[in-house]
Design a protein around this motif. Structure first.
Motif, PDB file in Angstrom:
ATOM      1  N   LYS B 161     -29.212  27.156  20.419  1.00 13.80           N
ATOM      2  CA  LYS B 161     -28.559  26.464  19.299  1.00 13.80           C
ATOM      3  C   LYS B 161     -27.421  27.308  18.732  1.00 13.80           C
ATOM      4  O   LYS B 161     -26.463  26.790  18.197  1.00 13.80           O
ATOM      5  N   ARG B 162     -27.575  28.637  18.828  1.00 12.89           N
ATOM      6  CA  ARG B 162     -26.526  29.545  18.351  1.00 12.89           C
ATOM      7  C   ARG B 162     -26.293  30.634  19.391  1.00 12.89           C
ATOM      8  O   ARG B 162     -27.225  31.320  19.810  1.00 12.89           O
ATOM      9  N   CYS B 164     -23.649  33.960  20.428  1.00 15.56           N
ATOM     10  CA  CYS B 164     -22.530  34.805  20.005  1.00 15.56           C
ATOM     11  C   CYS B 164     -22.072  35.727  21.124  1.00 15.56           C
ATOM     12  O   CYS B 164     -22.824  36.045  22.035  1.00 15.56           O
ATOM     13  N   ARG B 197     -19.444  25.488  24.431  1.00 12.25           N
ATOM     14  CA  ARG B 197     -19.321  24.366  23.497  1.00 12.25           C
ATOM     15  C   ARG B 197     -19.278  23.029  24.248  1.00 12.25           C
ATOM     16  O   ARG B 197     -19.819  22.028  23.771  1.00 12.25           O
ATOM     17  N   GLY B 202     -23.723  20.302  20.289  1.00 13.63           N
ATOM     18  CA  GLY B 202     -24.124  20.792  18.972  1.00 13.63           C
ATOM     19  C   GLY B 202     -24.297  22.291  18.840  1.00 13.63           C
ATOM     20  O   GLY B 202     -24.604  22.789  17.761  1.00 13.63           O
ATOM     21  N   VAL B 203     -24.095  23.045  19.907  1.00 10.31           N
ATOM     22  CA  VAL B 203     -24.287  24.500  19.844  1.00 10.31           C
ATOM     23  C   VAL B 203     -23.240  25.143  18.924  1.00 10.31           C
ATOM     24  O   VAL B 203     -22.092  24.702  18.878  1.00 10.31           O
ATOM     25  N   GLU B 204     -23.661  26.139  18.158  1.00 12.19           N
ATOM     26  CA  GLU B 204     -22.704  26.932  17.382  1.00 12.19           C
ATOM     27  C   GLU B 204     -22.349  28.185  18.174  1.00 12.19           C
ATOM     28  O   GLU B 204     -23.250  28.853  18.696  1.00 12.19           O
ATOM     29  N   PHE B 206     -20.128  31.855  18.152  1.00 12.20           N
ATOM     30  CA  PHE B 206     -19.425  32.867  17.356  1.00 12.20           C
ATOM     31  C   PHE B 206     -18.871  33.961  18.270  1.00 12.20           C
ATOM     32  O   PHE B 206     -19.504  34.324  19.259  1.00 12.20           O
ATOM     33  N   HIS B 231     -13.898  24.471  18.116  1.00 11.92           N
ATOM     34  CA  HIS B 231     -14.601  24.997  16.940  1.00 11.92           C
ATOM     35  C   HIS B 231     -15.428  26.249  17.213  1.00 11.92           C
ATOM     36  O   HIS B 231     -16.507  26.422  16.649  1.00 11.92           O
ATOM     37  N   VAL B 232     -14.931  27.093  18.083  1.00 12.48           N
ATOM     38  CA  VAL B 232     -15.526  28.417  18.243  1.00 12.48           C
ATOM     39  C   VAL B 232     -15.200  29.203  16.975  1.00 12.48           C
ATOM     40  O   VAL B 232     -14.078  29.140  16.464  1.00 12.48           O
ATOM     41  N   GLN B 233     -16.199  29.931  16.451  1.00 11.88           N
ATOM     42  CA  GLN B 233     -16.010  30.629  15.181  1.00 11.88           C
ATOM     43  C   GLN B 233     -15.757  32.122  15.414  1.00 11.88           C
ATOM     44  O   GLN B 233     -16.603  32.815  15.946  1.00 11.88           O
TER      45      GLN B 233
END
Lengths: 353, 353
Positions: B161-162, B164, B197, B202-204, B206, B231-233
């Motif tokens: 889900k997340r 980095c 992504r 829905g994956v976040e 970073f 929307h990569v943070q």
């Protein structure tokens, strides 16, 4: 028999590398240069020194010119431009405009090495007052000063006590249409910052940046020595305006690491202007009928694994005509483009199996 | 008559570019590859796609291989290494170790294109638990996953889900001796972040970075789309440790823009490992008697305007054997090195005036 000549348009770092490479494998080469001398921007703009080792630009380019001209079969047309092109790979006719008037030459292949120009910091963005304030200058202006051996404030001829560089002027900027990163400005600014520290005793030097893009070896060749040995001060920040105040310049913006507004007085502000296609690059794209990208540089339609092909067979491109490029890029892509053009030329004269 | 053959050591992007370039101007070429196939790291490590346009690595390298082998005069020795080198420019003897045993070949010139290896994140820095925690992986591990078409947590096979990325693992690091910037990891991580992504709804995602070094066109080709479209943070921050907690990974460090400590749970941590000289690069430097820089890459003693010469006449180097390099660098320096080697070979057989 078709011509076995390669035409290299532009006598700067990439063009000279192309010419030497093509000649080294047996092609005849004509370098066509619109100015009255070879060497490109480093000579035309009086660069003091080149990255990464601060070697004299005049000396380094002099060596490249001598090495290139030492190849048999290399000739040079100075003060000459290309006004037309017809034919096809292996058999092009170029119309030249030179000191002796107009002339046609037959060539087998063409390398475009017409380079870049420095972004004009008065164009569209007046934030920094390049044309308003004497003490706001650009990277190439400081190069010329460094070459003269004396760093002074243009307004009064005195040595500056505080100097800053503002990065990304005319780069990474959607508003002015130059959305790309100009690649070399971080390295060039750091090199010049080091030279200012060496030239002016006690001067404080700041670099205001978004990201310091000291890729590859520049990290250790330029960036670390600038900080550790020469005490250049790097500040991550956005500068929003430059204003005159009490005979100095007030630089206003935000220190993004500290998260607070800043307002610092400077004696000399150097705009790290980016790269744009030179007028010659735009013009040659038109004359040769090759595609440009949306920024006006020559399009390299084959992707990352074929860097020098253009949209027209037999026409190759090298160096900063393709986009932001450092000197290593010019040497490598120049050498590659020269070989590719030579292959067409040698094949045209039946020299290959 | 002396040999007119160019030996290219290494069959990756730079070696293939060298071979094609040398062959295109009339040299005979033998590509010596220690593995059983051509294509280099992108094929060996199962890269999903290449920068900047996410084109299939297999397809792109397949095309380069086919183009190179289409040149008459190019031959390939697979499963073969170079064990010795004697002679001089124009007249080298190489000892080869291959499937048929040991053999000597005569060549006029050599191109070293033996590339890099990924930094081993278990070496010297254990901060991030690469060998301790299943869900801590490296850039090339994620490439292989992306190529399989499924991004999952190695610990349980579930979609994360997340996710980095931690930048500069094994780069810009004095403690481990890799002080250079590895140049490509910002671009590769951003490319992979985009692909994650696209692959996991829905994956976040970073990216923790020091500077985002998206030089040149990568700014618009990779960096802006990663942020704006995918929307990569991006978080400017230093990660100090990765710890297991409640079946996930706790990533601890400092958000340097916000100036505060951060502690964020992740399902998958990707280490953006840097480039180091491959064992083959170190070995070939020794066998060929050419200088290495202090990081073990091949030294380019002539400076920025002659990128491919080594300390030994007739021996050239290209691509990531010289240091951190992107694919464009491999194409350009490969093509240039091939031409330089061909010039020696053609001159040795008297094909040049």
């Amino acid at each position: 028999m078709a011509s076995s000549t390669v035409a290299v348009i532009g006598g700067g770092p990439a063009g000279l590398a192309s010419a030497a490479s093509a000649a080294s494998v047996g092609a005849d080469v004509v370098i066509i240069e619109k100015l009255g001398f070879l060497g490109g921007r480093p000579i035309e703009e009086n660069y003091a020194s080149i990255t990464p080792y601060l070697r004299s630009a005049e000396e380094a380019m002099g060596e490249v010119i001598a090495n290139t001209l030492a190849h048999p079969g290399v000739s040079v047309r100075l003060n000459t431009t290309v006004a037309g092109c017809s034919g096809e790979a292996g058999d092009f006719t170029l119309e030249l405009d030179g000191p002796g008037g107009t002339e046609s030459i037959e060539v087998a292949a063409v390398v475009v090495a017409t380079g870049f120009q420095h972004f004009d910091p008065g164009r569209e963005t007046q934030l920094y007052g390049y044309y308003e304030f004497d003490d706001v200058i650009a990277l190439q202006d400081l190069e010329a000063m460094l070459k003269e051996g004396r760093v002074t404030r243009p307004s009064n001829g005195e040595e500056p006590k505080r100097v800053c560089f503002i990065q990304c002027v005319g780069s990474r900027d959607r508003q002015i249409g130059n959305e790309y990163c100009s690649k070399v400005c971080c390295g060039v600014a750091s090199k010049e910052a080091t030279e200012v520290r060496l030239a002016v005793p006690g001067v404080e030097v700041f670099i205001f940046y978004i990201d310091m893009r000291m890729y590859g070896y520049w990290e250790t060749q330029i960036y670390w020595p600038a900080q550790e040995k020469h005490h250049v001060q790097y500040v991550k920040g956005i500068i929003t305006e430059v204003l005159p105040k009490d005979g100095r310049l007030l630089v206003r913006g935000e220190d993004t690491t500290m998260g607070r507004p800043m307002e610092v007085p400077m004696d000399l502000v150097v705009l790290s202007v980016g790269m744009e296609p030179s007028p010659g690059t735009r013009k040659m794209a038109e004359v040769l009928g090759i595609e440009q990208n949306r920024f006006g540089f020559i399009e390299a339609p084959k992707g990352p694994l074929d860097t020098v092909a253009t949209s027209r067979e037999g026409v190759f491109a090298a160096g900063a005509s393709l986009g932001p490029a450092d000197l290593e890029d010019c040497s490598s892509s120049g050498g590659f483009a020269g070989a590719r053009a030579a292959a067409v030329a040698l094949s045209a004269r039946g020299a290959l199996r």
